[in-house]
Write a protein that holds these residues in place. Sequence first.
Motif, PDB file in Angstrom:
ATOM      1  N   UNK A   1       0.873  -1.181   0.000  1.00 34.66           N
ATOM      2  CA  UNK A   1       0.000   0.000   0.000  1.00 34.66           C
ATOM      3  C   UNK A   1       0.904   1.224   0.000  1.00 34.66           C
ATOM      4  N   UNK A   2       0.290   2.384  -0.235  1.00 36.22           N
ATOM      5  CA  UNK A   2       1.063   3.616  -0.249  1.00 36.22           C
ATOM      6  C   UNK A   2       1.568   3.967   1.146  1.00 36.22           C
ATOM      7  N   UNK A   3       2.331   5.055   1.248  1.00 37.54           N
ATOM      8  CA  UNK A   3       2.844   5.468   2.567  1.00 37.54           C
ATOM      9  C   UNK A   3       1.690   5.992   3.435  1.00 37.54           C
ATOM     10  N   UNK A   4       2.021   6.543   4.602  1.00 37.98           N
ATOM     11  CA  UNK A   4       0.933   6.900   5.543  1.00 37.98           C
ATOM     12  C   UNK A   4       0.013   7.993   5.012  1.00 37.98           C
ATOM     13  N   UNK A   5       0.459   8.748   4.007  1.00 38.07           N
ATOM     14  CA  UNK A   5      -0.431   9.766   3.424  1.00 38.07           C
ATOM     15  C   UNK A   5      -1.624   9.111   2.719  1.00 38.07           C
TER      16      UNK A   5
ATOM     17  N   UNK B   1       8.214  -2.245   2.048  1.00 35.71           N
ATOM     18  CA  UNK B   1       8.957  -1.082   1.547  1.00 35.71           C
ATOM     19  C   UNK B   1      10.464  -1.321   1.674  1.00 35.71           C
ATOM     20  N   UNK B   2      10.867  -1.942   2.787  1.00 37.51           N
ATOM     21  CA  UNK B   2      12.297  -2.228   2.986  1.00 37.51           C
ATOM     22  C   UNK B   2      12.792  -3.188   1.891  1.00 37.51           C
ATOM     23  N   UNK B   3      11.961  -4.185   1.557  1.00 33.59           N
ATOM     24  CA  UNK B   3      12.410  -5.212   0.607  1.00 33.59           C
ATOM     25  C   UNK B   3      12.257  -4.778  -0.848  1.00 33.59           C
TER      26      UNK B   3
ATOM     27  N   UNK C   1       3.061   9.787  -3.236  1.00 32.63           N
ATOM     28  CA  UNK C   1       2.240  10.065  -2.057  1.00 32.63           C
ATOM     29  C   UNK C   1       0.819  10.394  -2.526  1.00 32.63           C
ATOM     30  N   UNK C   2      -0.075  10.481  -1.557  1.00 30.28           N
ATOM     31  CA  UNK C   2      -1.458  10.876  -1.866  1.00 30.28           C
ATOM     32  C   UNK C   2      -1.476  12.283  -2.496  1.00 30.28           C
TER      33      UNK C   2
END
Length: 354
Positions: free
Chosen positions: A231-235, A283-285, A292-293
Amino acid sequence: MAGTVLVTGGFGLVGSATVRQLAADGRRVVAADLDTPANRKAAAKLPDGVEFRWADLTDAEQVERLVSETAPAAVIHLAAVIAPAIYRARKAARKVNVEATATLVQIAEAQPTPPRFVHASSNAVFGARNPHRTPSPLRAEDPMRPCDIYSGTKAEAEEIVRGSTLEWVVLRFGGVLSTDLAALPLSSDAMLFESALPTDNRVQTVDVRDVAFACAAATTADVAGEILLIAGDESHRHCYGDLAPALVAALGMPGAIPPGRPGNPDSDTDWFVTDWMDTTRAQEALGFQRYTWDDMMGELKSKFWFAQLPGRLLAPVVREFMKRRSVYFNAPGQYADPWGAIRDNLGDPSWERP
Ligand SMILES: NC(=O)c1ccc[n+]([C@@H]2O[C@H](COP(=O)([O-])OP(=O)(O)OC[C@H]3O[C@@H](n4cnc5c(N)ncnc54)[C@H](O)[C@@H]3O)[C@@H](O)[C@H]2O)c1
């Protein structure tokens, strides 16, 4: 990495973006999908060097030919019947999402050099998510609790893949969005469906280009045997009550979406099958989160610059139309009843483990 990547569902929303990503990475790609007029048109616009094959994955002979003739080093298995179309297509759902996955896995296992199998799953497998009672964000190791035909068939497919002898990677996607509106399934069913979802139900979105990046990266990254949340980042963390209004505002029509209904805080079941997701490991892998949103909304606004003024004038009319099309228009009660609304308007959403 040398070696062909076979993308099933290669002309769908995620498939088209994945094929473009792989081609841009210089990989040899074969896009496979159903032979339909729309897919034929899309095939004519494929990037240079991308091959395509027509194959109905519910036909084992066609799958056998597809896999043996392309001899892929990796398969990205995206083909599926998804929500909300799935609620009108129960039989196809089982045949495509479960049985065709089993056939493809078996045939892949039998190859002289079995391919890596990157399997598209969904955060739906975690089941209905009442935000008042369920912790957030979801983690890959949380239990699967499928509860409808979509989450159920996706969970069954995952079990087939994870139980195979293949080198597998499971990617569970959040809500995939695109700034290319032509790529999105914006049908009247989709609008009805959207109006049924509890306004305070959590959902984490993701740009389709980032999903495509993750799929391509998963064919080679050191992630075999892992379940990764994409999924996208926290935004990208939203509730349904904010999501459609924000999208429509970016298209120039602020206020065009009427308010929906919140979910019942006392019910464990009357909620939809999405939530916020812990994407740290993915995300790390795979390093896939690039949009972003705000990036997505900015892109939509600049694409739709011409709609901003007329959109503002049209918004109240659209709002009235949408209000009347809402599944809860004039219905008794105060809380959303997503599964009842889906049953009444689209089809039986129930799922039973066979
Ligand atoms: N779109 C999302 O928000 C989302 C969220 C979570 C998971 N997913 C998963 O991601 C994957 C891709 O989703 P999408 O949004 O691109 O869906 P999509 O409907 O756009 O694409 C699916 C593709 O599968 C193909 N297909 C269906 N039946 C087939 C058959 N019998 N043989 C061959 N091809 C067949 C369709 O023609 C279509 O091109 C699916 O597995 C879906 O469950 C999607």
